[in-house]
Design an enzyme around this catalytic site. Structure first.
Site, PDB file in Angstrom:
ATOM      1  N   GLU A 168       0.790  -1.233   0.000  1.00 14.35           N
ATOM      2  CA  GLU A 168       0.000   0.000   0.000  1.00 14.35           C
ATOM      3  C   GLU A 168       0.820   1.281   0.000  1.00 14.35           C
ATOM      4  OE1 GLU A 168      -2.745   0.034   3.277  1.00 14.35           O
ATOM      5  OE2 GLU A 168      -3.792  -1.749   2.578  1.00 14.35           O
ATOM      6  N   GLU A 356      -5.396  -8.322   1.307  1.00 13.36           N
ATOM      7  CA  GLU A 356      -5.854  -7.935   2.649  1.00 13.36           C
ATOM      8  C   GLU A 356      -7.328  -7.593   2.582  1.00 13.36           C
ATOM      9  OE1 GLU A 356      -3.930  -4.790   4.871  1.00 13.36           O
ATOM     10  OE2 GLU A 356      -1.939  -5.559   4.395  1.00 13.36           O
TER      11      GLU A 356
HETATM   12  C1  FCB Z   1      -3.890  -1.868   6.006  1.00 11.61           C
HETATM   13  C2  FCB Z   1      -2.439  -2.153   6.357  1.00 11.61           C
HETATM   14  C3  FCB Z   1      -2.288  -3.189   7.443  1.00 11.61           C
HETATM   15  C4  FCB Z   1      -3.313  -2.997   8.536  1.00 11.61           C
HETATM   16  C5  FCB Z   1      -4.699  -2.918   7.953  1.00 11.61           C
HETATM   17  C6  FCB Z   1      -5.795  -2.783   8.969  1.00 11.61           C
HETATM   18  O1  FCB Z   1      -3.999  -0.633   5.407  1.00 11.61           O
HETATM   19  O2  FCB Z   1      -1.750  -2.609   5.219  1.00 11.61           O
HETATM   20  O3  FCB Z   1      -0.966  -3.127   7.924  1.00 11.61           O
HETATM   21  O4  FCB Z   1      -2.997  -1.893   9.276  1.00 11.61           O
HETATM   22  O5  FCB Z   1      -4.763  -1.817   7.085  1.00 11.61           O
END
Ligand code: FCB
Length: 450
Positions: A168, A356
């Site tokens: 990210e 994620e």
């Molecule tokens: C994302 C991050 C991860 C965690 C989640 C909740 O943006 O990549 O490290 O903090 O959010």
């Protein structure tokens, strides 16, 4: 809808994700150097509960049992990140063999447990010594990063197939260089634009370093995709949503695809020109094998300009009609479909993985159990959107939960809990939550009796 593993396809990757600073602890063990999160967490008022990652989940010492837990719950992949200062304490030059050995042990443990290791090279913990030299705002970082990636690839490319260059960029660039809520806490539009361009160049440098080590690797990166929803149909709202979409999503994706910076929708991005040098247009291009899509929320955009961005509107949440998580985020599963469709539209042949997705809810432990029906419901509804994407021809080949276990949630400290497994941060005891059991049931033929 009742979900079954088969609906997603035989080759679908089921994984869990976490990141070095959030879980490892051992912040100064075995020769590790300081990262910008080690120093940032010491600054007053930066972390909600005044905590830090010095111990975190102690994954540095507990990686074996944690990896076995991943396998027991039925997952076939574990996504983790490498801490740059653990491997190169001075940022460049001298290699800390003990740091590299740790990651070899983690990888070997994964392979022994039949869990595929998925490695992220940068999940936000830059060596502090490099921050002293300007960090991502110094163009030299492209060379530093390439060197670091080469060191890691030399040690692990024989046993790790899937690599993600960055986690990210949007989050550490907007949070670290513009709003200042994340390390290194800089607030400067000029530096944000420089750091953004250097990160985009570093995507290419990292990918090239991996490919130079082996042509067998699957080289990707990850992006958080936040679909922006105009609050109305007027031109003003549409323009506002397009401009924030350029700022929060497109600027980190499009240069690597050869599309340049989306300056038409966000004229403020023209300031990036001062950082661009001849030849960058081609040097920045990457031919990704896959892209990791990370999704947490969709944002309604109101045309309200914020001063730091000189007229660029910023999203504002509309908390009226949605379930709200412990992060204050709205639960909108359809946004995952939109995020996947958005990246797919760039190149329909690109392989996508959800690297994620997950939720923090205020769960409690009662009689040794954690009943977290809201998390189960969250996962079920988001997985349905993955199926919807697949049936519409969007190639989604895997899904990683954020996160295996509760961990250090950056500026929010240990308050929000994202895990499928609860961590008692006093004793380091792990307790599988109902949501973890739910995945076990979905993924294995023989779920453990409760
Ligand atoms: C994302 C991050 C991860 C965690 C989640 C909740 O943006 O990549 O490290 O903090 O959010």
């Amino acid at each position: 809808m009742v979900l079954s593993r088969e609906q997603f396809g035989d080759d679908f990757t089921w994984g869990v994700a976490h990141a070095s600073y959030q879980v490892e602890g051992a912040w100064n063990e075995d020769g590790k150097g300081e990262s910008i999160w080690d120093t940032f967490t010491r600054r007053r008022g930066k972390i909600r509960d005044r905590s830090d990652g010095t111990v975190a989940c102690d994954f540095y010492h507990r990686y074996s049992e944690d990896t076995r837990l991943v396998a027991d719950l039925g997952f076939g992949a574990q996504r983790f990140s490498i801490s740059w200062p653990r491997v190169l304490p001075e940022g460049t030059g001298r290699v800390n063999q003990k740091g590299l050995d740790f990651y070899r042990r983690v990888v070997d443990e994964c392979l022994a447990a039949d869990v595929e290791p998925w490695v992220t090279l940068y999940h936000w913990d830059l060596p502090e010594v490099l921050q002293q030299r300007g960090g991502w705002a110094n163009r030299d970082v492209v060379g530093w990063f390439g060197e670091y990636v080469d060191v890691v690839a030399a040690a692990l490319a024989d046993r790790v197939e899937h690599w993600m260059v960055f986690n990210e960029p949007c989050s550490f660039l907007l949070g670290g260089y513009l709003s200042g809520v994340h390390a290194p806490g800089v607030r400067s539009l000029r530096k944000f634009l420089g750091a953004t361009h250097h990160t985009n160049l570093s995507q290419a440098a990292g990918a090239a370093a991996l490919r130079a080590r082996s042509s067998d690797l699957q080289v990707g990166t990850t992006h958080i995709i936040t679909p922006m929803v105009p609050s109305g149909t007027s031109e003003r709202h549409l323009r506002a949503a397009a401009s924030i979409d350029a700022f929060a999503n497109r600027v980190y994706i499009e240069p690597n695809l050869g599309l340049g910076y989306p300056v038409d929708d966000a004229p403020l991005l023209r300031g990036v020109d001062r950082w661009v040098r001849p030849g960058d247009d081609s040097a920045i291009r990457v031919d990704w094998d896959f892209v990791g899509v990370q999704y947490y929320q969709r944002l309604p955009v109101h045309a309200v300009p914020i001063p730091l961005l000189r007229g660029v509107p910023w999203p504002r949440r509309d908390h009226r009609s949605y379930d709200i998580t412990a992060m204050g985020w709205e639960v909108q599963p359809e946004g995952l479909y939109d995020a996947l469709a958005k990246v797919h539209a760039y190149d329909p042949d690109l392989r996508l993985f959800v690297t994620e997705n997950g939720v923090a809810v205020p769960d409690r432990i009662e009689d040794g159990q954690v009943h977290d029906p809201r998390r189960i419901d969250f996962y079920r509804r988001h997985l349905e959107q993955v199926l919807r994407a697949q049936s519409d021809g969007i190639g989604v080949d895997g899904y990683f939960c954020w996160s295996l276990m509760d961990n250090f949630e950056w500026a929010e400290g240990y308050v929000p809990r994202f895990g499928l497994v609860r961590v008692d941060f006093d004793t380091q005891q792990r307790t599988v939550k109902d949501s973890g059991r739910w995945f076990e049931q979905l993924l294995t033929a023989n779920p453990t009796a409760r």
